[in-house]
Design a protein around this motif. Structure first.
Motif, mmCIF file in Angstrom:
data_model
loop_
_atom_site.group_PDB
_atom_site.id
_atom_site.type_symbol
_atom_site.label_atom_id
_atom_site.label_comp_id
_atom_site.label_asym_id
_atom_site.label_seq_id
_atom_site.Cartn_x
_atom_site.Cartn_y
_atom_site.Cartn_z
ATOM 1 N N SER A 162 0.821 -1.204 0.000
ATOM 2 C CA SER A 162 0.000 0.000 0.000
ATOM 3 C C SER A 162 0.860 1.261 0.000
ATOM 4 N N VAL A 163 0.169 2.396 -0.016
ATOM 5 C CA VAL A 163 0.847 3.689 0.091
ATOM 6 C C VAL A 163 0.296 4.459 1.279
ATOM 7 N N LEU A 164 1.127 5.336 1.798
ATOM 8 C CA LEU A 164 0.757 6.324 2.809
ATOM 9 C C LEU A 164 1.174 7.656 2.215
ATOM 10 N N THR A 168 -4.311 6.771 2.624
ATOM 11 C CA THR A 168 -3.709 5.446 2.493
ATOM 12 C C THR A 168 -4.506 4.634 1.479
ATOM 13 N N GLY A 169 -3.899 3.588 0.975
ATOM 14 C CA GLY A 169 -4.644 2.706 0.099
ATOM 15 C C GLY A 169 -3.787 1.607 -0.476
ATOM 16 N N ILE A 221 3.807 5.162 -6.949
ATOM 17 C CA ILE A 221 3.495 6.573 -7.210
ATOM 18 C C ILE A 221 2.122 6.708 -7.865
ATOM 19 N N ASP A 222 1.765 5.768 -8.730
ATOM 20 C CA ASP A 222 0.446 5.809 -9.365
ATOM 21 C C ASP A 222 -0.656 5.590 -8.330
ATOM 22 N N THR A 223 -0.400 4.681 -7.401
ATOM 23 C CA THR A 223 -1.356 4.447 -6.314
ATOM 24 C C THR A 223 -1.505 5.699 -5.466
ATOM 25 N N ALA A 224 -0.400 6.377 -5.194
ATOM 26 C CA ALA A 224 -0.441 7.591 -4.376
ATOM 27 C C ALA A 224 -1.352 8.641 -5.020
ATOM 28 N N TYR A 225 -1.166 8.906 -6.302
ATOM 29 C CA TYR A 225 -2.023 9.882 -6.989
ATOM 30 C C TYR A 225 -3.484 9.434 -7.015
ATOM 31 N N ARG A 226 -3.711 8.145 -7.268
ATOM 32 C CA ARG A 226 -5.081 7.625 -7.321
ATOM 33 C C ARG A 226 -5.773 7.742 -5.972
ATOM 34 N N GLU A 227 -5.070 7.350 -4.913
ATOM 35 C CA GLU A 227 -5.673 7.377 -3.578
ATOM 36 C C GLU A 227 -5.964 8.805 -3.107
ATOM 37 N N VAL A 228 -5.069 9.753 -3.400
ATOM 38 C CA VAL A 228 -5.348 11.149 -3.035
ATOM 39 C C VAL A 228 -6.618 11.614 -3.735
ATOM 40 N N ALA A 229 -6.746 11.302 -5.023
ATOM 41 C CA ALA A 229 -7.941 11.701 -5.773
ATOM 42 C C ALA A 229 -9.194 11.032 -5.209
ATOM 43 N N GLU A 230 -9.099 9.729 -4.926
ATOM 44 C CA GLU A 230 -10.261 8.998 -4.416
ATOM 45 C C GLU A 230 -10.695 9.480 -3.041
ATOM 46 N N VAL A 260 5.943 5.291 1.500
ATOM 47 C CA VAL A 260 5.620 6.592 2.087
ATOM 48 C C VAL A 260 5.883 7.723 1.093
ATOM 49 N N PHE A 261 4.875 8.615 0.993
ATOM 50 C CA PHE A 261 4.936 9.788 0.125
ATOM 51 C C PHE A 261 4.451 11.013 0.902
ATOM 52 N N ARG A 262 4.705 12.189 0.321
ATOM 53 C CA ARG A 262 4.183 13.431 0.892
ATOM 54 C C ARG A 262 3.880 14.398 -0.240
ATOM 55 N N ALA A 263 2.985 15.339 0.043
ATOM 56 C CA ALA A 263 2.664 16.384 -0.928
ATOM 57 C C ALA A 263 2.153 17.606 -0.179
ATOM 58 N N GLN A 264 2.556 18.758 -0.655
ATOM 59 C CA GLN A 264 2.053 20.009 -0.081
ATOM 60 C C GLN A 264 0.893 20.497 -0.925
ATOM 61 N N ILE A 265 -0.240 20.742 -0.274
ATOM 62 C CA ILE A 265 -1.423 21.265 -0.956
ATOM 63 C C ILE A 265 -1.894 22.519 -0.226
ATOM 64 N N ASP A 266 -2.730 23.279 -0.870
ATOM 65 C CA ASP A 266 -3.299 24.485 -0.271
ATOM 66 C C ASP A 266 -4.488 24.080 0.592
#
Length: 144
Positions: free
Chosen positions: A9-11, A37-38, A47-56, A99-105
């Protein structure tokens, strides 16, 4: 035939321009606050899972928003919670987490699909509120 989750999975720890961390409250356990997570799907890269899970989970398409998700270069192995073990192939007891991270507004409007609520917290408070040890560690280590 039962369809089992892949034990990988991803976090994705999301944080804002003020250094606050986004935590989500799980529907199936309201005491459980977490980052995005997912489970990875077959043929999917982390990385593809990370983008998909953030969107979902948040409704935010970071690809379209041109917001990078950063690979922290960290993987964790943890014992799957007893309440969730039935979701995995028989004999599976541990999960590998990327493990991943992203800065969002923090002004972005979130659309929750799998969670009851969300909260933005300063780093020390987020570490205390996050349920899992791997989530706590990722916040402590990778969030400025």
């Amino acid at each position: 035939m039962a369809s089992y989750k892949r034990p990988e999975s991803v976090l994705v720890v999301l944080y804002d321009q003020h250094g606050r961390v986004l935590l989500l409250q799980r529907e199936d356990d309201p005491t459980f606050w977490q980052s995005v997570t997912g489970s990875m799907e077959n043929g999917e890269l982390p990385i593809d899972t990370a983008y998909r899970e953030v969107a979902e989970e948040t409704g935010l398409d970071l690809v379209s928003l041109n917001i990078p998700i950063i690979d922290c270069g960290k993987t964790n192995e943890y014992v799957i919670r007893k309440a969730w073990i039935h979701r995995y192939p028989p004999g599976t007891t541990t999960n590998i987490e990327h493990v991943f991270r992203a800065q969002i507004d923090s002004a972005f409007i979130l659309t929750l699909t799998e969670h009851l609520d969300f909260i933005w917290l300063d780093k020390p408070t987020a570490i205390r509120k996050a349920w899992s040890d791997t989530n706590k560690s990722a916040i402590a280590t990778f969030i400025p």
